[in-house]
Design an enzyme around this catalytic site. Structure first.
Site, mmCIF file in Angstrom:
data_model
loop_
_atom_site.group_PDB
_atom_site.id
_atom_site.type_symbol
_atom_site.label_atom_id
_atom_site.label_comp_id
_atom_site.label_asym_id
_atom_site.label_seq_id
_atom_site.Cartn_x
_atom_site.Cartn_y
_atom_site.Cartn_z
ATOM 1 N N ASP A 36 48.092 32.748 40.954
ATOM 2 C CA ASP A 36 46.980 31.982 40.369
ATOM 3 C C ASP A 36 47.471 30.805 39.524
ATOM 4 O O ASP A 36 47.065 30.656 38.356
ATOM 5 C CB ASP A 36 46.128 32.889 39.448
ATOM 6 C CG ASP A 36 45.614 34.133 40.135
ATOM 7 O OD1 ASP A 36 45.309 34.053 41.325
ATOM 8 O OD2 ASP A 36 45.508 35.176 39.453
ATOM 9 N N GLU A 209 36.140 32.047 44.502
ATOM 10 C CA GLU A 209 36.826 31.974 43.200
ATOM 11 C C GLU A 209 37.695 30.717 43.140
ATOM 12 O O GLU A 209 37.642 29.875 44.025
ATOM 13 C CB GLU A 209 37.682 33.233 42.993
ATOM 14 C CG GLU A 209 38.646 33.523 44.128
ATOM 15 C CD GLU A 209 39.224 34.924 44.076
ATOM 16 O OE1 GLU A 209 38.821 35.740 43.235
ATOM 17 O OE2 GLU A 209 40.116 35.215 44.902
HETATM 18 O O1 FUB Z 1 44.603 37.360 39.864
HETATM 19 C C1 FUB Z 1 43.351 37.965 39.787
HETATM 20 C C2 FUB Z 1 42.328 37.199 40.590
HETATM 21 O O2 FUB Z 1 42.752 37.095 41.942
HETATM 22 C C3 FUB Z 1 42.109 35.767 40.178
HETATM 23 O O3 FUB Z 1 41.324 35.639 39.047
HETATM 24 C C4 FUB Z 1 41.482 35.236 41.407
HETATM 25 O O4 FUB Z 1 41.449 33.846 41.489
HETATM 26 C C5 FUB Z 1 42.320 35.871 42.493
HETATM 27 O O5 FUB Z 1 43.450 35.113 42.807
#
Ligand code: FUB
Length: 456
Positions: A36, A209
């Site tokens: 991330d 996301e």
């Molecule tokens: O790393 C946890 C979660 O997984 C992140 O917040 C998202 O973007 C995904 O990559």
């Protein structure tokens, strides 16, 4: 017979494919599991702030447990320096239990790090330099479910904050997850730790996301990870305004190779070119460990096209060009490297980080080292150890390439008592890939803090 032939041909291509990755310069950081990335360009370096997947147990049941943010940085995009943990909870933010998917930004000489408390709220932490330590100044989340404008939202993941400062000085934070209607943007005040008005609703096709904003030639590009139905591509939409009017543009990049799971991008501009940092799961796959919660960093270049769109990025194992050669005549931190075998890093008693876990045969590779026309005569290294007869072999091209010097390492007292060792260097000039190969007896040999060549 025919089937046998087909199997051998298939095996040949599988092996070619695999060896390409095993020799790859990407992952860009292979000794840690990081994910991330949130990028910040500052003073000619790019800093990547990352979820610390080394904290995840890694089995298929335990999920994401990350409670800290690790920072790595580079000025040449080939050699990356590991700065270790720059923020952790609860010591840096007492109200938070998790620290996921950060982004960072500088304003008025101060640095701001935004993070998700898992998917349950967004916090901010501040520091006086890019490497922290970052500390929460609020004692509570910056954005939570009760923040005006966040609701109504169906099953929203309140996470993945990305903060962007527009040319007119207005700051915006983009965030959210899990549904086309779950994108939000909220204005931040000049202090960067308080909001100005309610969150504004945005809509993105297949939004999952990883919100990100960059502005190019006056156009706002909102990029994000699409949902599994859309193969978790990094898609984008464009607008002439930062908070409305977006239309779908296509894909910045596809699902990365050897990932096959969540995807998360950071887009930055360095030396006039655009790059995307992201993660995949190649390191865990090569190590034969369950890859889901053990991700690693990657980077590639992409371009905007004449019609204002983005030409879909090509994922490579070694596609990014080194921006500048590294001078071996400056002191180089041992935790700056392009590739490695066997080592790890830790906090160093005298400041910064050092390389540890060094065993016989381990090595680090430093890419594009420029020894100039005259070359080098001497090598110095700061080391700390408790066993006799360790060595640093200086090799060119590969771990068993031409030997240009050998530095002996004897006990210094303990693994954090540092001494400088030196040795003679032979026949080296021009630009070289340098391998520092560690040899000695059984077990952990010594720790390594920095190195430097001299021309005399
Ligand atoms: O790393 C946890 C979660 O997984 C992140 O917040 C998202 O973007 C995904 O990559």
């Amino acid at each position: 017979m025919k089937i046998k032939n087909h199997i051998s041909i298939l095996l040949f291509f599988v092996l070619i494919g695999f060896s390409q990755y095993s020799k790859a310069d990407y992952p860009i950081v292979s000794h840690r599991h990081l994910a991330d990335p949130g990028s910040m360009v500052y003073n000619g370096r790019v800093y990547l702030y990352c979820s610390n997947d080394d904290e995840n147990p890694g089995d298929d049941q335990s999920g994401y447990q990350m409670k800290s943010i690790v920072c790595v940085s580079s000025s040449d995009l080939k050699n990356w320096t590991d700065h270790g943990i720059v923020f952790e909870v609860p010591s840096g933010a007492s109200w938070a239990g998790k620290s996921w998917a950060p982004s960072a930004i500088e304003r008025d000489g101060k640095f701001f790090l935004y993070f998700g408390n898992g998917g349950n709220g967004i916090g901010v932490a501040t520091a006086n330099n890019p490497l922290g330590p970052f500390i929460d100044p609020l004692g509570k989340p910056l954005v939570e479910n009760s923040t005006p404008g966040v609701q109504p939202a169906k099953n929203m993941w309140l996470f993945d904050p990305m903060t962007f400062i527009d040319d007119d000085g207005q700051a915006y934070m983009y965030f959210g997850g899990n549904g086309d209607n779950n994108v939000r943007v909220i204005k931040l005040n000049r202090d960067m730790i308080s909001v100005d008005g309610p969150a504004i609703h945005l809509n993105a096709k297949n939004f999952f996301e990883a919100s990100w904003m960059h502005k190019h030639n006056g156009t706002y590009y909102f990029s994000y990870s699409a949902n599994p139905r859309a193969q978790m591509r990094i898609d984008y939409m464009t607008s002439t305004k930062p908070t409305s009017g977006f239309t779908y543009g296509g894909a910045v990049s596809k699902q990365p190779p050897l990932n096959d799971n969540n995807n998360h991008q950071a887009i930055f501009k360095l030396n006039g070119e655009y790059y995307q940092a992201y993660h995949n799961r190649v390191v865990a796959r090569q190590a034969n460990i369950p890859p889901v919660y053990k991700r690693n960093l990657c980077i590639d270049q992409f371009k905007h096209n004449a019609s204002g769109g983005i030409d879909t990025m090509v994922n490579t194992v070694d596609g990014v060009v080194q921006l500048a050669y590294l001078s071996p005549f400056d002191r180089v931190e041992a935790e700056t490297m392009n590739a490695q075998s066997g080592i790890y890093t830790e906090t160093c008693k005298v400041g910064g980080m050092n390389v540890c876990n060094i065993e016989n045969g381990d090595w680090i590779k430093i890419r594009g080292v420029d020894f100039g026309k005259k070359g080098a005569k001497k090598f110095s290294a700061s080391v700390a150890g408790i066993v006799a007869n360790g060595q640093i072999e200086l090799r060119l091209g590969d771990p068993s390439g031409t030997l240009i010097g050998t530095c002996k390492v004897d006990p210094t007292g303990d693994l954090q008592t540092w001494e400088t060792v030196t040795c003679k260097v032979e026949k080296v000039a021009g630009v070289q890939d340098l391998y520092l190969k560690f040899t000695g007896g059984e077990g952990k040999l010594f720790n390594f803090d920095w190195w430097q060549f001299s021309a005399k």
